[in-house]
Design a protein around this motif. Structure first.
Motif, PDB file in Angstrom:
ATOM      1  N   VAL A  94     -15.145  -5.058  -2.406  1.00  0.00           N
ATOM      2  CA  VAL A  94     -14.033  -4.130  -2.672  1.00  0.00           C
ATOM      3  C   VAL A  94     -14.532  -2.765  -3.156  1.00  0.00           C
ATOM      4  CG1 VAL A  94     -11.999  -3.753  -4.147  1.00  0.00           C
ATOM      5  CG2 VAL A  94     -12.355  -5.965  -3.069  1.00  0.00           C
ATOM      6  N   ALA A  95     -15.499  -2.775  -4.064  1.00  0.00           N
ATOM      7  CA  ALA A  95     -15.981  -1.504  -4.618  1.00  0.00           C
ATOM      8  C   ALA A  95     -16.620  -0.637  -3.521  1.00  0.00           C
ATOM      9  CB  ALA A  95     -16.980  -1.772  -5.733  1.00  0.00           C
ATOM     10  N   ASP A  96     -17.440  -1.241  -2.668  1.00  0.00           N
ATOM     11  CA  ASP A  96     -18.097  -0.471  -1.598  1.00  0.00           C
ATOM     12  C   ASP A  96     -17.077   0.016  -0.563  1.00  0.00           C
ATOM     13  OD1 ASP A  96     -20.461  -0.945  -2.869  1.00  0.00           O
ATOM     14  OD2 ASP A  96     -21.194  -2.458  -1.452  1.00  0.00           O
ATOM     15  N   LEU A  97     -16.097  -0.847  -0.258  1.00  0.00           N
ATOM     16  CA  LEU A  97     -15.057  -0.449   0.706  1.00  0.00           C
ATOM     17  C   LEU A  97     -14.249   0.723   0.135  1.00  0.00           C
ATOM     18  CD1 LEU A  97     -13.888  -3.983   1.860  1.00  0.00           C
ATOM     19  CD2 LEU A  97     -14.700  -2.183   3.391  1.00  0.00           C
ATOM     20  N   ALA A  98     -13.853   0.612  -1.127  1.00  0.00           N
ATOM     21  CA  ALA A  98     -13.063   1.676  -1.764  1.00  0.00           C
ATOM     22  C   ALA A  98     -13.883   2.973  -1.806  1.00  0.00           C
ATOM     23  CB  ALA A  98     -12.650   1.258  -3.170  1.00  0.00           C
ATOM     24  N   ALA A  99     -15.145   2.866  -2.195  1.00  0.00           N
ATOM     25  CA  ALA A  99     -15.989   4.072  -2.316  1.00  0.00           C
ATOM     26  C   ALA A  99     -16.232   4.712  -0.949  1.00  0.00           C
ATOM     27  CB  ALA A  99     -17.315   3.707  -2.975  1.00  0.00           C
ATOM     28  N   SER A 100     -16.453   3.872   0.090  1.00  0.00           N
ATOM     29  CA  SER A 100     -16.722   4.420   1.423  1.00  0.00           C
ATOM     30  C   SER A 100     -15.470   5.075   2.007  1.00  0.00           C
ATOM     31  CB  SER A 100     -17.215   3.322   2.367  1.00  0.00           C
ATOM     32  OG  SER A 100     -18.384   2.730   1.863  1.00  0.00           O
ATOM     33  N   PHE A 101     -14.308   4.427   1.798  1.00  0.00           N
ATOM     34  CA  PHE A 101     -13.046   5.015   2.267  1.00  0.00           C
ATOM     35  C   PHE A 101     -12.802   6.347   1.554  1.00  0.00           C
ATOM     36  CE2 PHE A 101      -8.713   5.736   0.716  1.00  0.00           C
ATOM     37  CZ  PHE A 101      -8.127   6.167   1.894  1.00  0.00           C
ATOM     38  N   GLN A 102     -12.946   6.337   0.249  1.00  0.00           N
ATOM     39  CA  GLN A 102     -12.688   7.548  -0.542  1.00  0.00           C
ATOM     40  C   GLN A 102     -13.616   8.687  -0.113  1.00  0.00           C
ATOM     41  OE1 GLN A 102     -11.745   7.680  -5.044  1.00  0.00           O
ATOM     42  NE2 GLN A 102     -13.923   8.030  -4.948  1.00  0.00           N
ATOM     43  N   ALA A 103     -14.900   8.345   0.120  1.00  0.00           N
ATOM     44  CA  ALA A 103     -15.866   9.375   0.525  1.00  0.00           C
ATOM     45  C   ALA A 103     -15.465   9.990   1.864  1.00  0.00           C
ATOM     46  CB  ALA A 103     -17.264   8.770   0.611  1.00  0.00           C
ATOM     47  N   SER A 104     -14.989   9.149   2.802  1.00  0.00           N
ATOM     48  CA  SER A 104     -14.563   9.681   4.105  1.00  0.00           C
ATOM     49  C   SER A 104     -13.358  10.591   3.949  1.00  0.00           C
ATOM     50  CB  SER A 104     -14.147   8.551   5.050  1.00  0.00           C
ATOM     51  OG  SER A 104     -15.220   7.737   5.321  1.00  0.00           O
ATOM     52  N   GLY A 125      -1.658   2.960  -5.821  1.00  0.00           N
ATOM     53  CA  GLY A 125      -2.898   2.775  -5.079  1.00  0.00           C
ATOM     54  C   GLY A 125      -3.985   3.806  -5.312  1.00  0.00           C
ATOM     55  N   GLY A 126      -3.614   5.096  -5.379  1.00  0.00           N
ATOM     56  CA  GLY A 126      -4.634   6.144  -5.487  1.00  0.00           C
ATOM     57  C   GLY A 126      -5.569   5.937  -6.675  1.00  0.00           C
ATOM     58  N   PRO A 127      -5.003   5.855  -7.881  1.00  0.00           N
ATOM     59  CA  PRO A 127      -5.862   5.650  -9.048  1.00  0.00           C
ATOM     60  C   PRO A 127      -6.637   4.330  -8.988  1.00  0.00           C
ATOM     61  CG  PRO A 127      -3.679   6.390  -9.721  1.00  0.00           C
ATOM     62  CD  PRO A 127      -3.610   6.133  -8.256  1.00  0.00           C
ATOM     63  N   SER A 128      -6.057   3.269  -8.367  1.00  0.00           N
ATOM     64  CA  SER A 128      -6.756   1.978  -8.261  1.00  0.00           C
ATOM     65  C   SER A 128      -7.973   2.086  -7.364  1.00  0.00           C
ATOM     66  CB  SER A 128      -5.862   0.902  -7.644  1.00  0.00           C
ATOM     67  OG  SER A 128      -4.759   0.684  -8.405  1.00  0.00           O
ATOM     68  N   VAL A 129      -7.815   2.792  -6.225  1.00  0.00           N
ATOM     69  CA  VAL A 129      -8.957   2.965  -5.307  1.00  0.00           C
ATOM     70  C   VAL A 129     -10.046   3.760  -6.027  1.00  0.00           C
ATOM     71  CG1 VAL A 129      -9.717   4.108  -3.169  1.00  0.00           C
ATOM     72  CG2 VAL A 129      -7.607   2.771  -3.183  1.00  0.00           C
ATOM     73  N   GLU A 153      -0.713   8.458   0.971  1.00  0.00           N
ATOM     74  CA  GLU A 153      -0.216   7.238   1.624  1.00  0.00           C
ATOM     75  C   GLU A 153      -1.404   6.380   2.072  1.00  0.00           C
ATOM     76  OE1 GLU A 153       2.151   8.673   4.815  1.00  0.00           O
ATOM     77  OE2 GLU A 153       2.950   6.697   5.325  1.00  0.00           O
ATOM     78  N   ALA A 154      -2.457   7.018   2.592  1.00  0.00           N
ATOM     79  CA  ALA A 154      -3.650   6.284   3.035  1.00  0.00           C
ATOM     80  C   ALA A 154      -4.310   5.599   1.844  1.00  0.00           C
ATOM     81  CB  ALA A 154      -4.624   7.242   3.729  1.00  0.00           C
ATOM     82  N   PHE A 155      -4.422   6.305   0.715  1.00  0.00           N
ATOM     83  CA  PHE A 155      -4.975   5.681  -0.498  1.00  0.00           C
ATOM     84  C   PHE A 155      -4.115   4.472  -0.894  1.00  0.00           C
ATOM     85  CE2 PHE A 155      -8.542   7.733  -2.639  1.00  0.00           C
ATOM     86  CZ  PHE A 155      -8.679   8.931  -1.935  1.00  0.00           C
ATOM     87  N   ASP A 156      -2.791   4.649  -0.844  1.00  0.00           N
ATOM     88  CA  ASP A 156      -1.886   3.569  -1.263  1.00  0.00           C
ATOM     89  C   ASP A 156      -2.006   2.362  -0.330  1.00  0.00           C
ATOM     90  OD1 ASP A 156      -1.011   5.165  -3.351  1.00  0.00           O
ATOM     91  OD2 ASP A 156       0.687   5.967  -2.240  1.00  0.00           O
ATOM     92  N   LYS A 157      -2.113   2.621   1.001  1.00  0.00           N
ATOM     93  CA  LYS A 157      -2.194   1.512   1.969  1.00  0.00           C
ATOM     94  C   LYS A 157      -3.535   0.803   1.862  1.00  0.00           C
ATOM     95  CE  LYS A 157       1.212   3.179   5.295  1.00  0.00           C
ATOM     96  NZ  LYS A 157       1.412   3.911   6.571  1.00  0.00           N
ATOM     97  N   VAL A 158      -4.618   1.572   1.693  1.00  0.00           N
ATOM     98  CA  VAL A 158      -5.945   0.955   1.571  1.00  0.00           C
ATOM     99  C   VAL A 158      -6.007   0.120   0.288  1.00  0.00           C
ATOM    100  CG1 VAL A 158      -8.400   1.476   1.174  1.00  0.00           C
ATOM    101  CG2 VAL A 158      -7.175   2.557   3.066  1.00  0.00           C
ATOM    102  N   ALA A 159      -5.372   0.602  -0.777  1.00  0.00           N
ATOM    103  CA  ALA A 159      -5.340  -0.182  -2.026  1.00  0.00           C
ATOM    104  C   ALA A 159      -4.709  -1.544  -1.751  1.00  0.00           C
ATOM    105  CB  ALA A 159      -4.543   0.568  -3.088  1.00  0.00           C
ATOM    106  N   ARG A 160      -3.607  -1.550  -1.005  1.00  0.00           N
ATOM    107  CA  ARG A 160      -2.926  -2.822  -0.697  1.00  0.00           C
ATOM    108  C   ARG A 160      -3.838  -3.740   0.113  1.00  0.00           C
ATOM    109  NH1 ARG A 160       2.430  -0.736   1.380  1.00  0.00           N
ATOM    110  NH2 ARG A 160       2.347   0.720  -0.349  1.00  0.00           N
TER     111      ARG A 160
END
Ligand code: KG4
Ligand code: ZN
Length: 342
Positions: free
Chosen positions: A245-255, A191-195, A176-183
């Motif tokens: 977007v790329a840095d935000l997605a990568a930093s969120f995913q890493a956390s 969202g998950g695969p997009s992030v 759900e967090a991946f999906d919300k962050v994607a939005r």
């Protein structure tokens, strides 16, 4: 080790937006598996539209079962039991698979086995393609991390079908967090695969996000992480900056990956687990797989990529162990949309 009776199981899964059927031998050797995805239909709503999902299951279920049987090269008379996802999931979606399974069981006089969808995700690590060499099966005690769109929890499994939940999410599930962050980042559904895709070109160390301290160290909380991304996005927008977007997605995913890995390893140490297992849609995430696979403390089981998201092979595998260990269900069983694993 206990000898379990040989059996072939036909399983049906319709808990959300995939209409799926599979045939498995002895809980592990996959003879056939079909997944009819409704992803394109729901993409226009930005999420699963429950009534559309259940009506699409009605249209797909018979062709999906017929196609799976044809692919398996066996007929219904070679099947020993019918397994079906009983919950958790969308009630209207579950009912379609349940009624199909009941119809098959009635028509063939076979036993029916109701399976918990989360148990199914866990058993996807037992599955391999028939004809290939069987990988060594997971050993107990096993620390199981379940990360899907609706659930995030840690369970210690001391034997087949035996779970003790140690902790779960206090708010959002990992998926759900991946999906919300994607939005938030303007990335497309799902969202998950997009992030994951956006993160490939990003710097995972650019932004540091908070790690919540929770009373129970085996609990999770992802809403703070999502809110931290939201504030950052709003601030950057206010300053009229182009979103990185790329840095935000990568930093969120890493956390997110770091939280999931560390809590699971800590729980495995604390509870004397022999091995670790990761299951559910988010286990398809490449960064998460890599993080678990590159640690050397525990042997880790992560399902084949195609078995991470919803499918019926996993329901057939769990259904086999239920059937072989004597846990068959009544034909009168109802679906259980909020059924916990333990
Ligand atoms: O297990 P699943 O297919 O359905 C449920 O039982 O919920 O999990 C779906 C979740 C979604 O939230 C989806 O965004 C997430 O799994 N997911 C991923 C990836 N693929 C699917 N999350 C991160 N990275 C991925 N590659
Ligand atoms: Zn699932």
């Amino acid at each position: 080790m206990r000898e379990l009776k040989p059996a072939r199981i036909l399983a049906i899964e319709t808990s959300c937006d995939e209409t799926a059927c599979a045939v498995i031998e002895n809980g592990r050797a996959l003879l056939a598996s079909t997944v009819a995805s409704q992803m394109d239909i729901h993409a226009r709503y930005g999420g699963v539209f429950p009534e559309v999902a259940s009506r699409q299951h009605v249209l797909s279920i018979i062709p999906v079962v017929e196609q799976t049987l044809a692919q398996s090269n066996i007929s219904l008379k070679d099947i020993d039991a019918i397994a079906v996802t009983r919950g958790p999931g969308l009630a209207g979606s579950l009912v379609v698979g349940m009624n199909m399974a009941k119809g098959l069981a009635l028509g063939t006089d076979l036993p029916i086995v109701g399976v918990n969808h989360l148990e199914g995700h866990i058993y996807s690590s037992w599955v391999y393609n028939a004809g290939e060499a069987a990988p060594v099966e997971p050993q107990f005690p096993l620390m199981a991390l379940l990360v899907s769109g609706g659930h995030t929890e840690l369970n210690i499994m001391t034997d087949h079908l035996t779970y003790k939940r140690l902790g779960s999410t206090r708010d959002d599930a990992a998926g759900e967090a991946f999906d919300k962050v994607a939005r938030l980042l303007g990335l497309p559904y799902p969202g998950g695969p997009s992030v994951q895709k956006a993160a490939e070109n990003g710097d995972p160390t650019r932004f540091k996000f908070p790690r919540p301290k929770l009373e129970n160290p085996y609990d999770f909380s992802f809403s703070g992480l999502k809110t931290a991304v939201l504030y950052l996005v709003n601030n950057l927008k206010k300053q009229n900056e182009t979103l990185p977007v790329a840095d935000l997605a990568a930093s969120f995913q890493a956390s997110a990956v770091d939280i999931l890995l560390n809590k699971t390893l800590q729980a495995a140490r604390d509870f004397g687990a022999k091995e670790v297992l990761v299951a559910g849609g988010v286990s398809a995430n490449r960064a998460l797989r890599q993080a678990f696979q590159s640690q050397t403390e525990f042997k880790v089981h992560i399902p084949a990529f195609s078995l991470c998201t919803d499918n019926a092979a996993m329901i057939a595998a769990a259904g086999y162990y239920r059937y072989a260990l004597g846990h068959v269900s009544e034909l009168s069983m109802d679906v259980q949309p909020t059924w916990p694993l333990s």
